[in-house]
Structures are given as C-alpha cells and as structure tokens.
Design a protein around this motif. Structure first.
Motif, PDB file in Angstrom:
ATOM      1  N   UNK A  42       0.873  -1.350  -0.501  1.00  0.00           N
ATOM      2  CA  UNK A  42       0.215  -0.098   0.633  1.00  0.00           C
ATOM      3  C   UNK A  42       1.216   1.335   0.153  1.00  0.00           C
ATOM      4  N   UNK A  43       1.702   1.365   0.214  1.00  0.00           N
ATOM      5  CA  UNK A  43       2.628   2.284   0.600  1.00  0.00           C
ATOM      6  C   UNK A  43       4.434   1.877   0.630  1.00  0.00           C
ATOM      7  N   UNK A  44       4.694   3.284  -0.480  1.00  0.00           N
ATOM      8  CA  UNK A  44       6.609   2.536  -0.265  1.00  0.00           C
ATOM      9  C   UNK A  44       6.984   1.819   0.589  1.00  0.00           C
ATOM     10  N   UNK A  45       8.376   1.410   0.409  1.00  0.00           N
ATOM     11  CA  UNK A  45       8.571   0.649   1.146  1.00  0.00           C
ATOM     12  C   UNK A  45       8.787  -0.457   2.215  1.00  0.00           C
ATOM     13  N   UNK A  46       6.789  -1.167   2.224  1.00  0.00           N
ATOM     14  CA  UNK A  46       5.889  -1.577   2.675  1.00  0.00           C
ATOM     15  C   UNK A  46       5.608  -2.416   2.661  1.00  0.00           C
ATOM     16  N   UNK A  89      16.912   1.292   1.915  1.00  0.00           N
ATOM     17  CA  UNK A  89      17.927   1.563   1.205  1.00  0.00           C
ATOM     18  C   UNK A  89      18.352   0.419   1.874  1.00  0.00           C
ATOM     19  N   UNK A  90      19.943   0.105   2.037  1.00  0.00           N
ATOM     20  CA  UNK A  90      21.028  -1.475   3.246  1.00  0.00           C
ATOM     21  C   UNK A  90      19.754  -1.956   3.324  1.00  0.00           C
ATOM     22  N   UNK A  91      18.953  -1.659   4.586  1.00  0.00           N
ATOM     23  CA  UNK A  91      17.965  -2.946   5.432  1.00  0.00           C
ATOM     24  C   UNK A  91      16.831  -2.717   5.003  1.00  0.00           C
ATOM     25  N   UNK A  92      16.238  -3.859   5.410  1.00  0.00           N
ATOM     26  CA  UNK A  92      15.553  -4.426   5.405  1.00  0.00           C
ATOM     27  C   UNK A  92      14.861  -5.097   7.537  1.00  0.00           C
ATOM     28  N   UNK A  93      13.443  -4.631   7.194  1.00  0.00           N
ATOM     29  CA  UNK A  93      13.089  -5.403   8.833  1.00  0.00           C
ATOM     30  C   UNK A  93      11.759  -6.568   8.679  1.00  0.00           C
ATOM     31  N   UNK A  94      11.255  -7.682   9.306  1.00  0.00           N
ATOM     32  CA  UNK A  94      10.359  -8.486   9.385  1.00  0.00           C
ATOM     33  C   UNK A  94       9.948  -9.043  10.929  1.00  0.00           C
TER      34      UNK A  94
END
Length: 170
Positions: A42-46, A89-94
């Motif tokens: 729904x939103x950029x990056x999510x 950027x270079x980070x991903x959170x889950x």
C-alpha cells in the motif's frame, strides 16, 4: 496479488504378507489442501502478506483389513498468518505472526484431540553488494500427527514396533 492453491491426493495402500491374494493391511488416505495468500504494497517500502492454510485428511482402514496400523481418523488443520516487511536503503525489517489449530477425530482419542499453537518471528538484515548480515528471533510449533498419537504395531520397513502416545502435547 492473490495466490490460491487447492489440491487433493488419494493414497490406497494394500500390503500383502503371507497370503498374496488377500492383503493384511488396507489403508485409504484422502488429503485435501488449501493455501490462500494475499500480498499488498500500500505504501512505498512496505510489504504485507496475509494468508490461510488448511488441510482435511481422512484415514480409513479397509473393512477386510487383518491388521490395523492406526485407527480410522479425520484430521483438520487450519492456520492464519501475517507478515510485514519494511525496506529502507540497505536495511530490511521483518515481523510475522501465525496461529494454528489441529483437530483429530477418532475413537482412540478421548479428550486430547485439539492442538493449538502460536508463533512469531522478527528480524532484520543489512544487504550490500558483497555480504548480507541477518538477525532473526522466532518461535516454533508442531502438533503431533496421528502416527505419533495412535500407532500400535510392527513397522515392517524398519523392523521395529511403534507405539504411539495419545497424551502427547504440542
């Protein structure tokens, strides 16, 4: 995106021992599976994913079966889950969560026929051109299957006697 998978398998087992014309073991297993997954951004990056997984399994011994490996039973599994992923950027959170239930109906199980479980997972990753670093914490759940609960007989393939325990818990 909506992903749906539905499948059905039927397995008819007949095992002959001393009499080659009459099977000692007659076991019919019907298994129906369903997996529905919905992915949304729904939103950029999510990214969000929600889903449902289910299974219905019917295990029936033949009326003329000489040996019974496990009693007739019906198993119903249902699980729902959700997964959230954020990328910057270079980070991903889950972050993820899941709830499961297994119900087994058979004459051999009196009170202990429902198994519930809840899981979670959270973590992050840093991704670069030459390396990826990840950190993750999660829990796990597995309900016992009908063999672990109800088996009571010789397992000819492995030359051992299997005895289930109906008091098992998740």
């Amino acid at each position: 995106e909506l992903h749906t998978t539905i499948g059905h398998t039927r397995n008819g087992l007949k095992e002959h021992e001393e009499k080659i014309t009459i099977p000692d073991i007659i076991l019919n297993l019907n298994n129906t599976l369903m997996n529905v997954k919905w992915k949304i951004n729904p939103v950029a990056n999510w990214n969000f994913t929600v889903g449902f997984q289910g299974m219905y399994q019917d295990n029936q011994n033949g009326v003329n079966a000489v040996e019974i490996l496990i009693p007739n039973s019906q198993t119903l599994d249902a699980g729902i889950y959700g997964l959230t992923r954020y990328t910057k950027n270079k980070w991903r959170f889950l972050l993820g969560a899941r709830a499961d239930i297994r119900m087994i109906e058979t004459e051999a199980l009196n009170d202990n026929n429902q198994f519930d479980g809840y899981n979670f997972s959270t973590g992050f990753a840093r991704i670069s051109e030459k390396s990826t670093t990840r950190f993750n914490i999660s829990s796990g759940f597995r309900a016992p299957n009908t063999t672990e609960l109800l088996a009571d007989g010789v397992h000819h393939d492995s030359f051992r006697y299997e005895k289930g325990r109906s008091s098992l818990v998740s």
